[in-house]
Design an enzyme around this catalytic site. Structure first.
Site, PDB file in Angstrom:
ATOM      1  N   SER A   1      37.415  17.367 -14.290  1.00 12.77           N
ATOM      2  CA  SER A   1      37.482  17.846 -12.908  1.00 12.77           C
ATOM      3  C   SER A   1      38.693  17.225 -12.188  1.00 12.77           C
ATOM      4  O   SER A   1      39.821  17.465 -12.613  1.00 12.77           O
ATOM      5  CB  SER A   1      36.145  17.547 -12.226  1.00 12.77           C
ATOM      6  OG  SER A   1      36.071  18.165 -10.978  1.00 12.77           O
TER       7      SER A   1
ATOM      8  N   ASP B   1      31.726  28.485 -13.488  1.00 13.73           N
ATOM      9  CA  ASP B   1      32.128  27.337 -12.656  1.00 13.73           C
ATOM     10  C   ASP B   1      32.314  27.828 -11.221  1.00 13.73           C
ATOM     11  O   ASP B   1      33.168  28.679 -10.965  1.00 13.73           O
ATOM     12  CB  ASP B   1      33.443  26.768 -13.213  1.00 13.73           C
ATOM     13  CG  ASP B   1      33.823  25.448 -12.575  1.00 13.73           C
ATOM     14  OD1 ASP B   1      33.495  25.264 -11.376  1.00 13.73           O
ATOM     15  OD2 ASP B   1      34.445  24.616 -13.250  1.00 13.73           O
TER      16      ASP B   1
ATOM     17  N   HIS C   1      30.290  23.891 -13.705  1.00 10.40           N
ATOM     18  CA  HIS C   1      31.292  22.831 -13.550  1.00 10.40           C
ATOM     19  C   HIS C   1      30.877  21.547 -14.284  1.00 10.40           C
ATOM     20  O   HIS C   1      31.720  20.752 -14.673  1.00 10.40           O
ATOM     21  CB  HIS C   1      31.499  22.542 -12.053  1.00 10.40           C
ATOM     22  CG  HIS C   1      32.751  21.766 -11.769  1.00 10.40           C
ATOM     23  ND1 HIS C   1      34.012  22.309 -11.932  1.00 10.40           N
ATOM     24  CD2 HIS C   1      32.946  20.488 -11.355  1.00 10.40           C
ATOM     25  CE1 HIS C   1      34.928  21.390 -11.621  1.00 10.40           C
ATOM     26  NE2 HIS C   1      34.300  20.279 -11.271  1.00 10.40           N
TER      27      HIS C   1
HETATM   28  C1  MLT Z   1      39.691  18.519  -7.234  1.00 15.34           C
HETATM   29  O1  MLT Z   1      39.609  18.202  -6.069  1.00 15.34           O
HETATM   30  O2  MLT Z   1      40.418  17.939  -8.048  1.00 15.34           O
HETATM   31  C2  MLT Z   1      38.870  19.668  -7.667  1.00 15.34           C
HETATM   32  O3  MLT Z   1      38.395  20.360  -6.528  1.00 15.34           O
HETATM   33  C3  MLT Z   1      37.758  19.254  -8.532  1.00 15.34           C
HETATM   34  C4  MLT Z   1      36.841  18.300  -7.864  1.00 15.34           C
HETATM   35  O4  MLT Z   1      37.134  17.110  -7.850  1.00 15.34           O
HETATM   36  O5  MLT Z   1      35.806  18.715  -7.349  1.00 15.34           O
END
Ligand code: MLT
Length: 212
Positions: A105, A155, A186
């Protein structure tokens, strides 16, 4: 351990076994989060796991965002460079080869930014639930760098078109990209581990063959 520029954990492994992994956690995670995943994907590999320096309502991240999926790109650039500098420091300190990033992520997004801005810092990357980290990207040469992107079909944060765009962007720069989409969201799943482990074994094998 805090003597280097990021709070981090380090597991020495048996460096002859496999390339070191740079573990990059998701939003709200920390330097301990991905150690079990790293051990499972690459048994015997050295693991270096920094904690993101940006706090969002107290939750560690690797760069600032303006909203979910909307990034402060100046901060992405600054933080990707800062993290690449840490990799240089950590390699010297622990005597490591260039690592393969294993990011989830937000950690996958900073790894993608490092590939685009400081490609020499990484030997390759496993990007779990990654998206395009920067709209304007300098010309970069990723010739032959192995990259695995694992996306979730349902996701809610990352539209399939976005992860596909990232795969195309990296492949156009010369990276050897494999993009898998799993029937998940996700969150990480057992299938992520299985796919990442098999991919890494193949990469290690072909690197060994090339070194012979
Ligand atoms: C991010 O902010 O890098 C993406 O939105 C993924 C997350 O951290 O939720």
């Amino acid at each position: 351990m805090t003597e280097l520029s990021f709070i981090h954990r380090f597991a020495p492994g048996n460096p002859r076994e496999a390339a070191p992994l740079l573990l990059l956690h998701g939003t709200g995670g920390d330097e301990s989060d991905l150690l079990p995943l790293g051990e499972a994907i690459a048994p015997g590999a050295a693991l270096i796991s920094p904690r993101g320096k940006v706090l969002e309502h107290g939750m560690p991240r690797f760069f600032r965002r303006l909203a979910e999926g909307v990034f402060d790109e100046d901060d992405v650039r600054r933080r990707a460079n800062e993290l690449a500098d840490f990799v240089v420091e950590a390699r010297k300190h622990y005597g490591l080869a260039a690592p393969i990033a294993l990011g989830y992520s937000n950690g996958a997004n900073i790894a993608a930014a490092m590939l685009l801005l400081r490609p020499e810092a990484l030997a390759g990357a496993i990007l779990l639930r990654a998206m395009v980290p920067l709209r304007d990207v300098p010309k970069v040469d990723l010739a032959g760098k192995p990259v695995l992107i694992v996306s979730g079909e349902s996701d809610p944060i990352i539209p399939p078109s976005n992860s596909q765009r990232l795969a195309t962007m990296l492949a156009n720069a010369g990276a050897d990209v494999r993009h898998r989409t799993l029937p998940v969201g996700h969150q990480l799943s057992q299938a992520d581990l299985t796919v990442a482990k098999a991919w890494l074994e193949r990469v290690e094998e072909s690197t060994e063959l090339a070194a012979r």
